[in-house]
Design an enzyme around this catalytic site. Structure first.
Site, short mmCIF file in Angstrom:
data_model
loop_
_atom_site.label_atom_id
_atom_site.label_comp_id
_atom_site.label_asym_id
_atom_site.label_seq_id
_atom_site.Cartn_x
_atom_site.Cartn_y
_atom_site.Cartn_z
N CYS A 152 11.14 -7.91 3.26
CA CYS A 152 9.73 -7.98 3.64
C CYS A 152 8.83 -8.66 2.61
O CYS A 152 7.63 -8.78 2.82
CB CYS A 152 9.21 -6.58 3.95
SG CYS A 152 10.23 -5.72 5.15
N HIS A 287 0.06 -4.44 1.16
CA HIS A 287 1.30 -4.41 1.92
C HIS A 287 1.16 -3.35 3.02
O HIS A 287 1.53 -3.59 4.16
CB HIS A 287 2.48 -4.10 0.99
CG HIS A 287 3.81 -4.21 1.66
ND1 HIS A 287 4.24 -5.37 2.26
CD2 HIS A 287 4.81 -3.30 1.82
CE1 HIS A 287 5.45 -5.18 2.76
NE2 HIS A 287 5.81 -3.92 2.52
N GLU A 298 1.94 2.00 -3.47
CA GLU A 298 1.05 0.85 -3.61
C GLU A 298 -0.30 1.26 -4.18
O GLU A 298 -0.88 0.55 -5.02
CB GLU A 298 0.86 0.14 -2.27
CG GLU A 298 0.00 -1.11 -2.39
CD GLU A 298 0.01 -1.99 -1.17
OE1 GLU A 298 -0.42 -3.16 -1.27
OE2 GLU A 298 0.44 -1.53 -0.09
N LYS A 320 -1.20 -5.00 8.71
CA LYS A 320 -0.19 -4.34 9.53
C LYS A 320 -0.80 -3.31 10.47
O LYS A 320 -0.16 -2.92 11.45
CB LYS A 320 0.87 -3.69 8.64
CG LYS A 320 1.73 -4.69 7.87
CD LYS A 320 2.75 -3.99 6.99
CE LYS A 320 3.59 -4.99 6.20
NZ LYS A 320 2.80 -5.69 5.17
N HIS A 325 4.50 -4.53 11.31
CA HIS A 325 5.19 -5.10 10.15
C HIS A 325 6.09 -6.25 10.60
O HIS A 325 7.07 -6.04 11.31
CB HIS A 325 6.01 -4.00 9.48
CG HIS A 325 6.51 -4.36 8.11
ND1 HIS A 325 6.48 -5.65 7.62
CD2 HIS A 325 7.05 -3.59 7.14
CE1 HIS A 325 6.98 -5.66 6.39
NE2 HIS A 325 7.33 -4.42 6.09
N PHE A 389 12.36 -3.67 1.01
CA PHE A 389 13.66 -3.06 0.81
C PHE A 389 14.44 -3.91 -0.20
O PHE A 389 14.38 -5.14 -0.18
CB PHE A 389 14.45 -3.03 2.13
CG PHE A 389 14.01 -1.98 3.10
CD1 PHE A 389 13.01 -1.07 2.80
CD2 PHE A 389 14.62 -1.88 4.34
CE1 PHE A 389 12.63 -0.09 3.70
CE2 PHE A 389 14.25 -0.90 5.25
CZ PHE A 389 13.25 -0.01 4.94
#
Length: 403
Positions: A152, A287, A298, A320, A325, A389
């Site tokens: 991502c 994010h 975050e 998002k 996402h 990830f």
């Protein structure tokens, strides 16, 4: 001395529609592109934008990239002719997973009808660099061509990589971004097995009720150019890419490092690269996945990197919340949304944010859009975060233009 890198073209296909401007305009209006727990590009019909051959020979993630690239190149004034030596134009486009629709379809053929019925296009359609290859071939871009795969964070890594190529003199311009199309039975099943997707089907980043991310699809493509060359040809400068920082958590394959320290270092490195301080930042495009762990990490990272008091005064919003996402396309699409925020001077809200989490205490722009105020009187500066990830952390620093 590093060469300046400017943005001259933007293109996007998202759950809010086809078009980069549409993305920000509808988000700022409070429109949500998430329906029935997914962010699908329902306005996108490949045959309306691509030739029959392109639509037939490309997986959906590559189709999305081509359409976004066409818009970006047209806005940059490249539609009819590339204004540079083609060997000096790079192409770096990311994906997280690649042509998963092709893999599923070909696996079904193998199981049901045997190996002889499988398509010779199976691997070329699936391979994660197919989106970059399709854009490079269509527009004759013969410089470095890379398919970036870092989950991502891929879209932001691609932009940072393209920026570095131009800064270092390896290219004069670049077409860069990311695309993804994973709304398939296999994609949903795998993420659900991880308990990563929202069981409520809602994306509400930073809200106390957040319960997982909502998967979306789409593409974002940007045209980057060396500043003096862009100015010499009379291009319209949309924004400038002034900083790029990247680190690794080295912690867990899927969970973020909870203190936020590695992610904070990516932010710090990007600010140092841009020669900017926390006091220069007017906006953060987070994010913001709507997962318990990511949003907490975050928030911690922003406080570490910007200082707690300064972080609390900077608006932080998550794209998002409106589109879900987009995995490997997320960083590119969110960078495009950030550029439009800098240009329009309008910050779109974090949709669905209604119940504050007492542990998360930044300004997440609840409710409705608000004006963007430049921190120090000059062009506004924003950061766009991407975490992934594998422990990838990427921060881009983008600066608006005067006027």
């Amino acid at each position: 001395m590093k060469r300046r890198v400017v943005i001259t073209g933007l293109g996007a296909v998202t759950p809010l529609g086809v078009g980069a401007a549409t993305l920000h305009e509808r988000w700022a209006e409070g429109v949500c592109g998430i329906v029935d727990g997914a962010g699908a590009c329902t306005d996108f019909e490949p045959t309306e934008h691509l030739s029959v051959k392109e639509a037939r020979r490309l997986d959906r993630f590559s189709q999305l990239a081509l359409v976004a690239a066409e818009e970006a190149l047209s806005q940059a004034g490249w539609h009819d002719e590339v204004p540079y030596d083609r060997y000096r134009v790079a192409c770096a486009i990311a994906t997280g997973i690649g042509g998963i629709q092709t893999v599923e379809a070909q696996h079904d053929l193998l199981r049901d009808k045997g190996a002889k019925r499988m398509s010779p296009l199976g691997i070329p359609q699936y391979m994660p660099n197919a989106n970059a290859a399709a854009v490079s071939m269509k527009y004759g871009l013969r410089g470095q061509m890379l398919g970036i795969v870092s989950a991502c964070s891929g879209g932001s890594h691609a932009i940072g990589t393209a920026m570095r190529m131009i800064q270092c003199g390896d290219a004069d311009a670049a077409v860069t971004g990311g695309s993804e199309a994973t709304l398939t039975a296999f994609g949903f099943a795998c993420f659900n097995a991880m308990q990563a997707l929202s069981p409520s089907g809602m994306s509400r980043p930073f809200d106390a009720r957040r319960d997982g991310f909502v998967m979306g699809e789409g593409a974002g493509v940007l045209v980057l150019e060396e500043a003096s060359s862009a100015e010499a040809r009379g291009a319209t400068i949309l924004a400038e890419v002034i900083g790029y920082g990247s680190t690794a958590d080295a912690f867990h394959l899927t969970a973020p490092e909870p203190s936020g320290e590695p992610a904070s270092k990516a932010i710090e490195f990007a600010l140092n690269d841009a020669d900017r301080t926390p006091g220069d930042i007017s906006y953060v495009n987070a994010h913001g996945t709507s997962t318990q762990l990511n949003d907490a990490a975050e928030t911690a990272a922003l406080k570490r990197a910007l200082g707690e008091e300064r972080a609390k005064r900077i608006p932080v919003a998550s794209t998002k919340s409106a589109i879900g996402h987009l995995l490997g396309a997320a960083g590119a699409v969110e960078a495009i949304a950030t550029v439009h925020t800098l240009r329009s001077r309008v910050i779109a809200p974090t949709l669905g944010y209604e119940v504050p989490d007492p542990e998360l205490d930044l300004d997440y722009v609840p409710g409705e859009a608000r004006p963007l105020l430049a921190a120090n009187g000059g062009p506004p500066v924003a950061i766009s975060n991407s975490f992934a990830f594998g422990g990838h952390n990427v921060t881009l620093v983008l600066q608006g233009v005067e006027g």
